[in-house]
Write an enzyme that holds these catalytic residues in place. Structure first.
Site, PDB file in Angstrom:
ATOM      1  CB  CYS A  84      34.484  80.713  66.605  1.00 39.67           C
ATOM      2  SG  CYS A  84      33.597  81.630  68.072  1.00 39.67           S
ATOM      3  CB  CYS A  95      36.930  83.593  67.658  1.00 37.97           C
ATOM      4  SG  CYS A  95      36.165  84.298  66.486  1.00 37.97           S
ATOM      5  CE  LYS A 106      43.143  65.235  30.893  1.00 37.29           C
ATOM      6  NZ  LYS A 106      42.257  65.537  31.893  1.00 37.29           N
ATOM      7  CE  LYS A 166      46.384  67.268  34.219  1.00 35.46           C
ATOM      8  NZ  LYS A 166      45.452  67.205  34.901  1.00 35.46           N
ATOM      9  CG  ASP A 222      39.423  70.696  34.473  1.00 36.89           C
ATOM     10  OD1 ASP A 222      39.113  69.624  34.889  1.00 36.89           O
ATOM     11  OD2 ASP A 222      39.667  71.523  35.403  1.00 36.89           O
TER      12      ASP A 222
HETATM   13  S1  IVH Z   1      40.253  60.485  25.562  1.00 35.03           S
HETATM   14  C1  IVH Z   1      40.684  56.204  26.213  1.00 35.03           C
HETATM   15  N1  IVH Z   1      39.978  63.128  25.055  1.00 35.03           N
HETATM   16  O1  IVH Z   1      40.418  63.443  30.957  1.00 35.03           O
HETATM   17  C2  IVH Z   1      40.673  57.544  26.015  1.00 35.03           C
HETATM   18  N2  IVH Z   1      39.566  62.241  27.138  1.00 35.03           N
HETATM   19  O2  IVH Z   1      42.400  62.651  32.583  1.00 35.03           O
HETATM   20  C3  IVH Z   1      40.414  58.328  27.298  1.00 35.03           C
HETATM   21  N3  IVH Z   1      39.229  64.112  28.870  1.00 35.03           N
HETATM   22  O3  IVH Z   1      39.055  60.302  31.065  1.00 35.03           O
HETATM   23  C4  IVH Z   1      39.835  59.639  27.073  1.00 35.03           C
HETATM   24  N4  IVH Z   1      38.936  65.776  27.180  1.00 35.03           N
HETATM   25  O4  IVH Z   1      37.206  62.121  31.048  1.00 35.03           O
HETATM   26  C5  IVH Z   1      40.015  62.228  25.923  1.00 35.03           C
HETATM   27  N5  IVH Z   1      39.770  65.344  24.323  1.00 35.03           N
HETATM   28  C6  IVH Z   1      39.786  64.361  25.283  1.00 35.03           C
HETATM   29  C7  IVH Z   1      39.429  64.660  26.673  1.00 35.03           C
HETATM   30  C8  IVH Z   1      39.451  63.509  27.530  1.00 35.03           C
HETATM   31  C9  IVH Z   1      38.972  65.288  28.581  1.00 35.03           C
HETATM   32  C10 IVH Z   1      38.887  63.581  29.987  1.00 35.03           C
HETATM   33  C11 IVH Z   1      38.503  62.204  30.081  1.00 35.03           C
HETATM   34  C12 IVH Z   1      39.609  61.363  30.510  1.00 35.03           C
HETATM   35  C13 IVH Z   1      40.276  62.131  31.470  1.00 35.03           C
HETATM   36  C14 IVH Z   1      41.589  61.766  31.636  1.00 35.03           C
END
Ligand code: IVH
Length: 683
Positions: free
Chosen positions: A434, A416, A123, A322, A125
């Protein structure tokens, strides 16, 4: 329903509802900071906790307008929005193995299989984007926006070197939306922050916010300098339909077309393999060039994804797991206060040094008085600190069992910490400020701000020089800069005759900077570069700004009561008056004549878009000319655009302008327009 039960429900409602309303407001505030301003105050983990709490309360009473029911919104007026062909959804997320198991079991039951095929992806960021390629050519890039429509950031996306404008290879669809994240590598993030530090400007908190903020810059040249990166992992709308059988085959196709795709993903069958893949991902993720805050678990087969479908907010076939943020326990031995350029006082926890995410941490931000009170943080407390992508960690909570006897709640000081002058809480804000204009750390930061690129742009007047000059009591304020001599500079570290002369020349040159730069440089609270431009454009002189009454300021577009209040207290301050008098005596340019013979500004109300390289003017110069003449800049062409100013090698804006019939000007025609505007009324 019995009377007792009805009472019970009523009681729950009365207890819970105010808490729900409070949480909704708090989350909305944090959404605004995260999506619109790209400057959150709390970690993602803390945000997720607030949302979870709200979800739990809402399971008793549901609220249709709650932030739990929709995705955030990053849309910004300066950009044109376009609809996504398929909505950009969010993801359900969890931190718990149990909840992940429940997700798996739900799907296993639906498909009557314990060995479903999942794909586990990092995922990322970053800032979500959707790119449209038509017949293999990049035609548009949008931010997520509100999920239904997003801002057009095509030109900024095109600054990304590794992103192909044209697909390679075969099997190229007629039209495809490819989704991904824009991010900054650790290296580029550090490079940008080192630059900020050198200029005495505030540091960016983390790569995500900087990437999101960069995508919304109006000048692609600035975006280019930041060096954004991109990774693409998702499929939006696609024509022909059913082009891919699985998420994994989509990744393969994207790679074959030359798109930057995920460095790593795994396939897993059944829960046990899914869990192993997540653990393996957690172990490897620090080697990836982007920040990751979890793993995304998706059903691999597209037919199965379609079978399950989505809710209004998120797909039912995917979930984000997460990773816990890294935490450490340590003791606060002191609370110190930092004074910023505008006098805002930020409390900082001084910690017994502790290892966290590979670095030794000895300070954590406490944000403001409200945060300290809310968590009842005291000197001597043992606390849990958390680093959630931010460079400065935050204090998450106090370990109450370890609180020593005899501590008392932290009292925010009444004066301050630096100059001992009076401090005041700004109305409607959590911060104290301040109010002494001569407060030394404020003074230093004000001088640095005055000299910065976004203000008077005095080259080589950075932190090292300003610190030395103020420690030696050679300069106390911005006016002192203009009486500096080569001899003052020679004794400083790293100064020789030539470099000293260069700096004095740069200071001298700044005397003729544009009026808005001077107004911005003064450091009036709440007056940023854009407001300074609006003020300069309407008032034409510093004196006019000083003399302007409330009504006159209110009549200027974009200027409201907070700014008016800031301006009037700034100029009412005796110290500021003395400084301005000296700036005038030093010969700074404080007036800008409107175009001769034109009381009405020639480009008043006109919106320009700029593309390509102009023969003589830089983008910044063209922008200044347009704004000085009353015009506005937008980053993308829409029906509302009045002119496209077009140089060599224009981007997609040129074709768009042609399609919409937007007048296109080259530099010569533009300069002519500035001098001889089209008559507004022909008799
Ligand atoms: S799939 C319909 N895959 O995380 C599918 N999202 O918190 C939705 N994101 O909206 C997205 N890495 O912007 C998907 N490998 C990944 C991702 C990912 C980051 C983001 C994306 C999503 C958000 C959700």
């Amino acid at each position: 329903m019995t009377e007792k039960k009805a009472d019970q429900r009523q009681l729950n409602y009365l207890d819970i509802n105010p808490e729900i309303q409070r949480l909704i407001q708090e989350i909305q505030h944090h959404d605004d900071l995260y999506y619109k301003k790209a400057a959150p105050e709390i970690s993602d983990r803390e945000y997720d906790r607030l949302k979870k709490k709200l979800e739990q309360l809402e399971s008793v009473i549901s609220q249709s307008d709650s932030p739990t029911q929709r995705v955030g919104d990053d849309r910004d007026e300066a950009f044109t929005s376009y609809p996504h062909r398929l909505p950009m959804l969010s993801l359900d997320n969890t931190y718990s193995q149990e909840e992940l198991k429940a997700f798996h079991n739900r799907l296993a039951k639906h498909f009557e299989s314990e060995k479903l095929e999942f794909i586990i992806e990092p995922k990322i960021d970053g800032a979500a984007v959707s790119l449209t390629y038509e017949h293999g050519k990049l035609t548009r890039a949008l931010t997520r926006g509100n999920g239904e429509e997003g801002d057009d950031i095509t030109e900024n996306i095109q600054t990304i070197q590794e992103l192909p404008r044209t697909f390679q290879g075969s099997n190229i669809p007629k039209l495809i939306e490819v989704r991904g994240e824009v991010y900054l590598t650790h290296k580029d993030f550090e490079r940008i922050n080192a630059e900020q530090e050198r200029h005495g400007l505030p540091l960016y908190a983390n790569p995500r916010n900087l990437a999101a903020g960069t995508l919304k810059r109006l000048d692609p040249q600035e975006v280019q300098e930041r060096k954004l990166s991109i990774v693409l992992y998702g499929l939006g709308f696609c024509e022909p339909k059913n082009a891919f059988s699985s998420q994994a085959t989509f990744h393969e196709a994207a790679r074959a077309w030359g798109l930057p795709t995920l460095e790593h993903f795994a396939l897993a069958h059944g829960f046990q393999e899914v869990w192993q893949a997540i653990e393996a991902m957690d172990a490897r993720r620090h080697q990836f060039s982007y920040e990751t805050d979890g793993a995304v678990i998706k059903l691999n087969q597209i037919t199965q994804q379609k079978d399950l479908g989505s809710t209004a907010k998120a797909p039912r076939w995917a979930i984000a797991f997460k990773f816990e943020t890294e935490k450490a326990e340590t003791r606060i031995h002191a609370i110190t206060l930092q004074v910023g350029r505008t006098g805002v006082i930020t409390p900082v926890a001084e910690l017994d040094p502790v290892q966290l995410s590979g670095t030794t941490v000895s300070r954590a931000t406490l944000h403001n008085e409200d945060q300290i009170k809310l968590k009842d943080i005291r000197i001597g407390d043992t606390v849990i600190i958390e680093k959630a992508g931010e460079i400065i960690p935050a204090v998450l909570e106090v370990v109450l069992q370890k609180r020593p006897k005899g501590t008392s709640p932290y009292e925010f000081p009444k004066t301050c910490p630096s100059c001992h002058g009076p401090i005041e809480r700004i109305e409607g804000e959590a911060a104290f400020r301040c109010s002494n204009a001569n407060c030394p750390p404020q003074m230093r930061r004000r001088i640095l701000h005055f000299a910065s690129r976004q203000a008077m742009d005095i080259e080589n007047l950075g932190v090292a020089v300003v610190d030395q000059l103020s420690e030696r009591a050679i300069i106390h304020n911005i006016a002192d800069l203009y009486s500096l001599t080569v001899e003052d500079l020679l004794p400083l570290e790293k100064f020789a005759q030539k470099s000293a002369e260069n700096l004095i020349a740069a200071i001298e040159k700044s005397k003729s900077q544009a009026l808005w730069r001077l107004i911005h440089g003064l450091g009036i609270p709440n007056v940023g570069a854009q407001t300074a431009k609006d003020l300069a454009r309407h008032l034409h002189s510093l004196q006019a700004l000083i003399d302007a009454n409330k009504e006159a300021l209110n009549a200027i577009d974009g200027i409201g009561p907070t700014i008016i209040q800031s301006i009037s207290s700034f100029f009412a301050n005796h110290e500021n008056q003395k400084i301005i008098e000296r700036l005038l005596k030093a010969g700074l340019k404080t007036e800008e004549n409107p175009q001769p013979g034109n009381t009405q500004q020639v480009l008043q109300g006109k919106t320009f878009v700029i593309t390509g390289t102009l023969p003589n003017l830089s983008r910044e110069e063209a922008k200044e000319k347009i704004e000085a003449a009353g015009g506005k800049i937008s980053s993308s062409i829409s029906k509302k655009t009045d002119y496209l100013l077009c140089g060599a090698s224009p981007g997609s804006k040129y074709t768009k302008a042609e399609t919409l019939g937007t007048p296109i000007l080259d530099e010569t025609a533009f300069i002519k327009l500035l001098k001889e505007p089209e008559p507004a009324y022909m008799p």
